[in-house]
Enzyme design. Structure first.
Site: not given
Ligand code: TRP
Length: 330
Positions: A114, A196, A199
């Site tokens: 991140k 996977k 979004k």
């Protein structure tokens, strides 16, 4: 009630729920609600470790609650609440942060990922995120923590922190275990079945609130292969295998039944059939979630009651912790 094992899980209100979240997680939670004492927390405090648009965060927190209810999570059987409504999370996180090493947090792979992705905004909150997550879990003395593979390292760290605290003071926290239910189906992206469903690739991703025509379009365009046989084969036919898993999870049929049903039929028949099964699966969920979003008073009653129950349990743990570390009783 107290004989049952306790489950805690947190979900960030940072994106719309997908068919992957439903088939991989929420559907299992519904199946667990009679056997375990479950707490499900909408972790809005975790969400702000990266930038959020305030109005979107608020709306999505309520949408998620509506969608959980619509999926069948019963607020009488589960404690459903919003993290920021229970101040004990932040309070315990501070104490646990003082039992956590800088080096341990530096090794967290999610932090590394991140901080690369949000290189212009690497905050202290992003760094100490796993400590807040440990507080979430330990406050409720949870036995099991259903999480995806990506969160296992955080649950391990939580155990380390709990173990250290128990050793340094005296037994205080239950040591939680990651719980990766067997029945969970890992749903892959429709346009790239080797990754996977996420979004970040919206055309390969079905959202719980998608309209039927959008669902049908995404399934009709799903990537397959050139063999033209509906057969389960993860290695060589990832696209068809993924569609078969989705079809079976949506309809309750076995893989053998589904293979027999589409024997000798082309993908032009199979793909829309999967789309239709998903449309029918999601229709009642979408309708109920939409209805609930229009009933803010009801939603408020659910999250207020949930927070009240959660605060009661959390305060019991926090009081013990404050005493053990040497704080003067208030
Ligand atoms: N970190 C988790 C995620 O991103 C969310 C989370 C926060 C969580 N607190 C938790 C999960 C406690 C399980 C238990 O998916």
């Amino acid at each position: 009630m107290s004989e049952k094992k306790r489950i805690f899980s947190g979900i960030q209100p940072s994106g719309d729920l997908t068919l992957g979240s439903y088939m991989g997680a929420i559907k299992n939670w519904v199946a667990l609600q009679d056997e375990y004492e479950c707490l499900y927390c909408i972790v809005d405090m975790h969400a702000i470790t990266v930038r959020q648009v305030p109005a979107d965060l608020r709306r999505r927190s309520l949408e998620q609650l509506s969608q959980y209810l619509a999926c069948g999570l019963d607020p009488k059987k589960n404690i459903l609440f919003i993290q920021s409504h229970v101040p004990q999370h932040a309070e315990l996180a501070w104490v646990l942060g003082c039992s956590t090493q800088f080096g341990e947090l530096s090794r967290m792979t999610q932090f590394k990922d991140k901080s690369k992705k949000h290189a212009d905004n690497i905050t202290a909150g992003l760094f100490t995120y796993p400590v807040l997550m440990a507080a979430d879990i330990l406050l409720y003395q949870a036995d099991l923590v259903p999480v995806g593979q990506d969160q296992k390292q955080h649950v391990e760290l939580c155990r380390d922190i709990a173990n250290r605290f128990n050793g340094q003071y005296s037994p205080t926290f239950t040591l939680p275990e990651p719980f990766i239910p067997k029945m969970g189906t890992r749903i892959m992206c429709l346009s790239d079945p080797t990754s996977k469903m996420s979004k970040s690739a919206p055309e390969g991703c079905v959202f719980l609130m998608d309209k039927p025509e959008d669902i049908m379009r995404k399934f009709k365009r799903a990537v397959t292969d050139c063999e033209a046989a509906v057969r389960f084969d993860k290695e060589n036919k990832p696209g068809i295998t993924n569609l078969l898993s989705i079809y079976c999870t949506a309809t309750g049929k076995t893989v053998e039944e589904a293979e027999a049903e589409f024997e000798g039929q082309g993908y032009g028949i199979f793909k829309p059939a999967v789309g239709e099964a998903v449309v029918e699966l999601l229709r009642p969920i979408r309708e109920e979630a939409t209805r609930l979003m229009g009933d803010k008073a009801y939603l408020e009653s659910i999250y207020s009651e949930g927070a009240e129950k959660a605060r009661y349990l959390a305060e019991k743990t926090l009081r013990k912790v404050y005493k053990k570390v040497g704080f003067v009783a208030r």
